[in-house]
Design a protein around this motif. Structure first.
Motif, mmCIF file in Angstrom:
data_model
loop_
_atom_site.group_PDB
_atom_site.id
_atom_site.type_symbol
_atom_site.label_atom_id
_atom_site.label_comp_id
_atom_site.label_asym_id
_atom_site.label_seq_id
_atom_site.Cartn_x
_atom_site.Cartn_y
_atom_site.Cartn_z
ATOM 1 N N HIS A 101 3.806 -2.563 2.314
ATOM 2 C CA HIS A 101 4.255 -3.277 1.123
ATOM 3 C C HIS A 101 5.736 -3.606 1.277
ATOM 4 O O HIS A 101 6.470 -2.899 1.972
ATOM 5 C CB HIS A 101 4.046 -2.420 -0.130
ATOM 6 C CG HIS A 101 2.640 -1.944 -0.287
ATOM 7 N ND1 HIS A 101 1.623 -2.761 -0.706
ATOM 8 C CD2 HIS A 101 2.077 -0.740 -0.063
ATOM 9 C CE1 HIS A 101 0.496 -2.077 -0.743
ATOM 10 N NE2 HIS A 101 0.737 -0.842 -0.350
ATOM 11 N N GLU A 112 8.538 -2.032 -3.751
ATOM 12 C CA GLU A 112 7.214 -2.046 -4.377
ATOM 13 C C GLU A 112 6.390 -0.882 -3.833
ATOM 14 O O GLU A 112 6.580 -0.451 -2.704
ATOM 15 C CB GLU A 112 6.492 -3.361 -4.077
ATOM 16 C CG GLU A 112 7.186 -4.581 -4.646
ATOM 17 C CD GLU A 112 6.485 -5.864 -4.267
ATOM 18 O OE1 GLU A 112 5.378 -5.800 -3.704
ATOM 19 O OE2 GLU A 112 7.062 -6.929 -4.522
ATOM 20 N N GLN A 113 5.463 -0.406 -4.656
ATOM 21 C CA GLN A 113 4.567 0.694 -4.282
ATOM 22 C C GLN A 113 5.361 1.910 -3.785
ATOM 23 O O GLN A 113 5.133 2.427 -2.698
ATOM 24 C CB GLN A 113 3.577 0.238 -3.209
ATOM 25 C CG GLN A 113 2.662 -0.868 -3.625
ATOM 26 C CD GLN A 113 1.648 -0.423 -4.674
ATOM 27 O OE1 GLN A 113 1.253 0.726 -4.683
ATOM 28 N NE2 GLN A 113 1.277 -1.334 -5.538
ATOM 29 N N HIS A 137 3.381 5.141 -2.865
ATOM 30 C CA HIS A 137 2.692 4.993 -1.580
ATOM 31 C C HIS A 137 3.668 5.242 -0.431
ATOM 32 O O HIS A 137 3.346 5.953 0.531
ATOM 33 C CB HIS A 137 2.084 3.595 -1.484
ATOM 34 C CG HIS A 137 1.569 3.244 -0.138
ATOM 35 N ND1 HIS A 137 0.387 3.753 0.356
ATOM 36 C CD2 HIS A 137 2.071 2.452 0.834
ATOM 37 C CE1 HIS A 137 0.191 3.273 1.566
ATOM 38 N NE2 HIS A 137 1.195 2.481 1.875
#
Length: 155
Positions: free
Chosen positions: A6, A10-11, A14
């Protein structure tokens, strides 16, 4: 599941999970080397303490790097090398806290911040820190015998 799946910012969870997994594994490898080669602990409890002393700071440093980099990218609104420097410096600070020493933490923070900046530059500009595709050839002392270095080579 990788760190670069990503875009930056973002994310975040994760990315934190991915980096923590890999840095924790590196901590386990370093702990195993320490137990077997350096400290040579005797018994279960000293061995467990040695594993905890190396693995927990490594995993925490990885999680801190990913979290600070992602949050810095989100808050600043820019995707540049400073975010990676902040993440690397905070990871070095985690190692300094684990060692309870400014002499360890400050130089390691600067070094890891620099390394993270170099990594970000390699991502942005498309070059590799550790290039792949290098062919290694196994040979012996006389491996040059297969080459013909004569001046009058028959054509």
């Amino acid at each position: 599941m990788g760190y670069e799946d990503h875009p930056d910012g973002e994310q975040c969870f994760h990315k934190i999970a991915t980096v923590t997994k890999y840095s924790g594994f590196l901590g386990v490898v370093a702990s195993t080397f320490d137990v077997l080669m350096l400290s040579k602990t005797q018994g279960y409890v000293p061995t467990l303490v040695c594993y905890i002393r190396s693995t927990v700071p490594a995993a925490a440093a990885g999680a801190t790097f990913a979290a600070v980099t992602c949050v810095s990218t989100t808050f600043r609104g820019k995707d540049d090398k400073f975010n990676y420097f902040y993440g690397g410096a905070s990871a070095g600070g985690i190692f300094g806290v684990a060692a309870r020493s400014f002499r360890v933490g400050v130089p390691l923070a600067v070094f890891l911040g620099f390394c993270a900046t170099v990594y970000k530059d390699s991502k942005d500009n498309g070059w590799k820190v550790f290039p792949t595709g290098i062919k290694h050839e196994m040979g012996m002392i006389d491996s040059s015998a297969k080459y013909d270095f004569t001046l009058t080579k028959p054509r």
